[in-house]
Design an enzyme around this catalytic site. Structure first.
Site, mmCIF file in Angstrom:
data_model
loop_
_atom_site.group_PDB
_atom_site.id
_atom_site.type_symbol
_atom_site.label_atom_id
_atom_site.label_comp_id
_atom_site.label_asym_id
_atom_site.label_seq_id
_atom_site.Cartn_x
_atom_site.Cartn_y
_atom_site.Cartn_z
ATOM 1 C CG ASP A 176 -1.875 1.129 1.051
ATOM 2 O OD1 ASP A 176 -1.580 2.176 1.012
ATOM 3 O OD2 ASP A 176 -3.135 0.944 1.538
ATOM 4 C CG HIS A 177 1.338 4.294 -3.329
ATOM 5 N ND1 HIS A 177 0.232 4.000 -3.879
ATOM 6 C CD2 HIS A 177 1.733 5.454 -3.368
ATOM 7 C CE1 HIS A 177 -0.311 4.878 -4.147
ATOM 8 N NE2 HIS A 177 0.578 5.885 -4.025
ATOM 9 C CG HIS A 183 -4.155 4.204 -1.057
ATOM 10 N ND1 HIS A 183 -3.105 3.369 -0.944
ATOM 11 C CD2 HIS A 183 -4.241 4.691 -2.091
ATOM 12 C CE1 HIS A 183 -2.700 2.872 -2.133
ATOM 13 N NE2 HIS A 183 -3.551 3.613 -2.942
HETATM 14 N N1 LIG Z 1 0.049 2.520 -12.576
HETATM 15 C C1 LIG Z 1 -0.219 2.917 -11.339
HETATM 16 O O1 LIG Z 1 -0.118 4.008 -11.008
HETATM 17 C C2 LIG Z 1 -0.613 1.855 -10.224
HETATM 18 C C3 LIG Z 1 -0.690 0.686 -10.656
HETATM 19 N N2 LIG Z 1 -1.088 -0.382 -9.621
HETATM 20 C C4 LIG Z 1 -1.157 -1.555 -9.935
HETATM 21 O O2 LIG Z 1 0.013 -2.248 -10.246
HETATM 22 C C5 LIG Z 1 -0.354 -3.389 -11.317
HETATM 23 C C6 LIG Z 1 0.112 -2.986 -12.645
HETATM 24 O O3 LIG Z 1 -0.198 -2.048 -13.154
HETATM 25 P P1 LIG Z 1 0.122 -1.175 -14.381
HETATM 26 O O4 LIG Z 1 1.592 -1.062 -14.487
HETATM 27 O O5 LIG Z 1 -0.482 0.101 -14.409
HETATM 28 O O6 LIG Z 1 -0.582 -1.802 -15.473
HETATM 29 P P2 LIG Z 1 -0.396 -2.013 -17.059
HETATM 30 O O7 LIG Z 1 -1.587 -2.525 -17.734
HETATM 31 O O8 LIG Z 1 0.525 -0.720 -17.399
HETATM 32 O O9 LIG Z 1 0.939 -2.949 -17.210
HETATM 33 C C7 LIG Z 1 0.683 -4.208 -17.115
HETATM 34 C C8 LIG Z 1 1.832 -5.343 -17.253
HETATM 35 O O10 LIG Z 1 1.595 -6.727 -17.144
HETATM 36 C C9 LIG Z 1 2.146 -7.185 -18.297
HETATM 37 N N3 LIG Z 1 1.282 -8.515 -18.705
HETATM 38 C C10 LIG Z 1 0.058 -8.435 -18.858
HETATM 39 N N4 LIG Z 1 -0.437 -9.775 -19.115
HETATM 40 C C11 LIG Z 1 0.588 -10.455 -19.227
HETATM 41 C C12 LIG Z 1 0.808 -11.923 -19.252
HETATM 42 N N5 LIG Z 1 -0.185 -12.763 -19.827
HETATM 43 N N6 LIG Z 1 2.017 -12.234 -19.081
HETATM 44 C C13 LIG Z 1 3.152 -11.489 -18.963
HETATM 45 N N7 LIG Z 1 2.980 -10.307 -18.689
HETATM 46 C C14 LIG Z 1 1.583 -9.624 -18.750
HETATM 47 C C15 LIG Z 1 2.120 -6.229 -19.325
HETATM 48 O O11 LIG Z 1 3.048 -6.399 -20.358
HETATM 49 P P3 LIG Z 1 2.923 -7.104 -21.906
HETATM 50 O O12 LIG Z 1 1.682 -6.377 -22.266
HETATM 51 O O13 LIG Z 1 4.120 -6.829 -22.481
HETATM 52 O O14 LIG Z 1 2.657 -8.460 -21.724
HETATM 53 C C16 LIG Z 1 2.661 -5.023 -18.720
HETATM 54 O O15 LIG Z 1 3.835 -5.096 -18.369
HETATM 55 C C17 LIG Z 1 -1.900 -3.254 -11.206
HETATM 56 O O16 LIG Z 1 -1.985 -4.292 -10.096
HETATM 57 C C18 LIG Z 1 -2.289 -1.870 -10.669
HETATM 58 O O17 LIG Z 1 -3.636 -2.053 -10.064
HETATM 59 C C19 LIG Z 1 -0.853 0.094 -8.233
HETATM 60 C C20 LIG Z 1 -0.979 1.391 -7.820
HETATM 61 C C21 LIG Z 1 -0.796 2.427 -8.861
HETATM 62 O O1 LIG Z 2 -3.073 3.681 -5.665
HETATM 63 C C1 LIG Z 2 -3.594 4.879 -6.173
HETATM 64 O O2 LIG Z 2 -3.019 5.926 -5.800
HETATM 65 C C2 LIG Z 2 -2.738 7.156 -6.654
HETATM 66 C C3 LIG Z 2 -2.665 8.490 -5.861
HETATM 67 O O3 LIG Z 2 -1.623 8.184 -5.428
HETATM 68 P P1 LIG Z 2 -0.554 9.288 -4.815
HETATM 69 O O4 LIG Z 2 0.728 8.851 -4.131
HETATM 70 O O5 LIG Z 2 -0.225 10.250 -6.106
HETATM 71 O O6 LIG Z 2 -1.332 10.206 -4.039
HETATM 72 C C4 LIG Z 2 -4.246 7.331 -7.407
HETATM 73 O O7 LIG Z 2 -3.927 8.162 -8.509
HETATM 74 C C5 LIG Z 2 -4.580 6.009 -8.069
HETATM 75 O O8 LIG Z 2 -5.892 6.100 -8.777
HETATM 76 C C6 LIG Z 2 -4.732 4.889 -7.380
HETATM 77 O O9 LIG Z 2 -4.805 3.601 -7.876
#
Ligand SMILES: NC(=O)C1=CN([C@@H]2O[C@H](COP(=O)(O)OP(=O)(O)OC[C@H]3O[C@@H](n4cnc5c(N)ncnc54)[C@H](OP(=O)(O)O)[C@@H]3O)[C@@H](O)[C@H]2O)C=CC1
Ligand SMILES: O=C1O[C@H](COP(=O)(O)O)[C@@H](O)[C@H](O)[C@H]1O
Length: 515
Positions: free
Chosen positions: A183-184, A246
């Site tokens: 939980d960041h 959060h």
């Molecule tokens: N982005 C954010 O700010 C935040 C994200 N999170 C959580 O972090 C996690 C990742 O989020 P995010 O980076 O945004 O997601 P993205 O959709 O940007 O990235 C998903 C990643 O998963 C890979 N992937 C998807 N399917 C497969 C598969 N079958 N095999 C291997 N790799 C796979 C994709 O690569 P490829 O398509 O090349 O396979 C890609 O690298 C989620 O749980 C999200 O809820 C939590 C807080 C904030």
């Molecule tokens: O986990 C999440 O947090 C961000 C907000 O994070 P912050 O560190 O910038 O306050 C939020 O934008 C996003 O929707 C949510 O998945």
């Protein structure tokens, strides 16, 4: 618990994703630059799309240039850092691929002498967590000599039932103590500081109860909309995206009892007690009285037109997903009985701010004060983001005046959000996971208790959408959220320096200028 800065092979699933690019690569680099990552480490990026090691290292460099606190300089040995990064194209359903991954990890174990330690970071959609953990086991990745830890991202399930299922899948492979649920917010400097300030200062702890505190307000406001995450967000909404995790974690940090020892389990035991003491809403009517939800419609901010939620990419035309919620929460224990915790979070609000306001009860009226002065209540404010610090407002005599009592402020500014260089939350958390310190990760019973609370709200919302309000993008959310506090004789305190109706900040720098 081993807290040494061990070497490790870090396998990063989802290495081509948004989180890796914006948060994780920059965090690795800062840790490396600050000597917090032993030289004995390797990162294997895993995702489906093809990439060579060199292309991957180039991706890492670009991400660091764009998002990192430290910039690679001319005298910095970028090549040495980049040589720790490898890439492997792999679909997480491909067991043979995991066997190949195991043999790559084995080679890296030897090259970087990491002693067989492995950290698996799942920056993936949660539906994939169960399969990844099974294939890690099937592919032999858990057979190396050292420790094996699993770091997983939120959301942890969609409700209690799905979270339990997910947890069972993970527990078939990893013991609880090796699962690090991120939980960041728990990695944020000032969230961690809440504990320190509460438990190390003689003048806070005695007042930290229902005798002296009138109410506590927690605001997690964002100016951004759902950006390119409309697809995910529409299934989550503000309640699941920010509330279940959060927000409730912030409540626990404010409300927990001092732990008997500074040990991860002792701290988390106290947090669980808070979550279990939160009063569950009885029924839909109770939810309506105590929870407000809203969705942004077209509006404007600083002269710029902003579109409504329903116009965002990947959001269904008639979506009823909330982009804002506010709630009145009670923690029914001895310390907090009767003290409302008001919480609110939303997208497309006027300011980015993470703030906790503790409003104290007013002093008893006495003869000297009662007739002449309208005293303002004392406030203690934890500013978490973007400013970091603590702000205290109290009453004092206006200099040179016989008559006037005015609110003055003391502002401890850890950083003002400009050129900020305190460690990012992800740096701290990755560092902790590599050291084996799970204090700021959520334990299963915390997650379960939080879902139990949130599920009552979600169930009420499923019954009817009649209470879904709208608010213009760029405003502070539905009027009903203000009305909820007014009914109790309270009001939301403005956040983040936007204290137009509160002269205390100005008074702190120029006390004589006030009227
Ligand atoms: N982005 C954010 O700010 C935040 C994200 N999170 C959580 O972090 C996690 C990742 O989020 P995010 O980076 O945004 O997601 P993205 O959709 O940007 O990235 C998903 C990643 O998963 C890979 N992937 C998807 N399917 C497969 C598969 N079958 N095999 C291997 N790799 C796979 C994709 O690569 P490829 O398509 O090349 O396979 C890609 O690298 C989620 O749980 C999200 O809820 C939590 C807080 C904030
Ligand atoms: O986990 C999440 O947090 C961000 C907000 O994070 P912050 O560190 O910038 O306050 C939020 O934008 C996003 O929707 C949510 O998945």
């Amino acid at each position: 618990m081993n807290l040494s800065p061990d070497g490790a092979v870090i396998v990063l699933f989802g290495a081509t994703g948004d989180l890796a690019r914006r948060k994780l690569f920059p965090a690795f680099y800062s840790l490396y630059r600050e000597g917090k990552l032993s030289d004995r480490f390797a990162v294997v990026g895993v995702a489906r799309r093809p990439r060579t090691d060199e292309q991957f290292q180039e991706d890492v460099l670009e991400s660091i240039r764009e998002f990192a606190r430290h910039q690679p300089g001319e005298d910095d040995d970028w090549d040495a850092f980049a040589s720790h990064f490898r890439y492997m194209s792999l679909d997480i359903h491909d067991l043979d691929g995991f066997r190949r991954l195991n043999s790559l990890a084995g080679q890296l174990d030897e090259t970087f002498a990491v002693g067989g330690n492995r950290l698996f970071y799942l920056a993936l959609a949660p539906e994939l967590f169960g399969d990844v953990s099974l294939n890690l086991k099937g592919g032999g990745l858990l057979d190396s000599a050292g420790w094996h830890r699993l770091v997983i991202e939120k959301p942890f399930g969609y409700d209690l039932e799905s979270a339990e299922k997910l947890n069972e899948e993970l527990r078939r492979v990893f013991p609880e103590e090796d699962i690090y649920r991120i939980d960041h917010y728990l990695g944020k400097e000032m969230v961690q500081n809440i504990e320190v300030i509460r438990f190390t200062n003689a003048f806070f702890e005695p007042l930290w109860n229902n005798r002296y505190i009138s109410n506590i307000q927690i605001t997690l406001s964002e100016t951004v909309g759902v950006e390119e995450r409309g697809g995910y967000y529409d299934t989550a909404g503000a309640l699941r995206d920010m509330g279940q995790n959060h927000m409730l974690q912030m409540v626990t940090m404010m409300a927990m009892e001092p732990p008997s020892v500074l040990h991860p389990e002792a701290v988390r035991d106290e947090k669980v007690k808070v979550l279990k003491s939160m009063r569950l809403y009885k029924d839909a009517e109770d939810v309506r009285r105590n929870v407000v939800r809203g969705q942004y419609v077209a509006g404007e901010s600083k002269g710029k037109a902003l579109r409504g939620y329903l116009e965002e990419d990947k959001v269904p035309e008639h979506s009823t997903t909330e982009t804002y919620f506010a709630a009145k929460i009670f923690v029914d224990n001895f310390r907090w009985a009767g003290v409302p915790f008001y919480v609110r979070t939303g997208k497309r609000l006027p300011a980015k701010a993470t703030e906790v306001v503790v409003e104290f009860k007013n002093v008893p009226e006495n003869v000297y004060l009662a007739s002449k002065h309208q005293l303002q209540t004392n406030l203690l404010v934890f500013r978490v983001n973007p400013m970091e610090g603590v702000y205290i407002k109290f009453n004092a005599k206006a200099p040179g005046s016989e008559e006037r009592i005015v609110p003055v402020a003391m502002d401890f500014c850890h950083s003002n959000g400009v050129g900020i260089n305190t460690p990012e939350a992800y740096e701290r958390l990755i560092h902790d996971a590599v050291r084996g310190d799970s204090t700021y990760f959520t334990r299963w019973d915390e997650v379960a208790a939080a879902w139990r609370f949130v599920d009552r709200i979600a169930a009420a919302w499923r019954e009817s959408n009649d209470d879904l309000q709208t608010y213009p993008a760029g405003s502070w959310g539905p009027e009903a959220a203000a009305a909820m506090l007014e009914r109790e004789g309270h009001r939301w305190w403005p956040v983040n320096g936007q204290r137009d109706d509160d002269q205390a900040i100005r008074l702190s720098s120029d006390i004589s200028a006030s009227t």
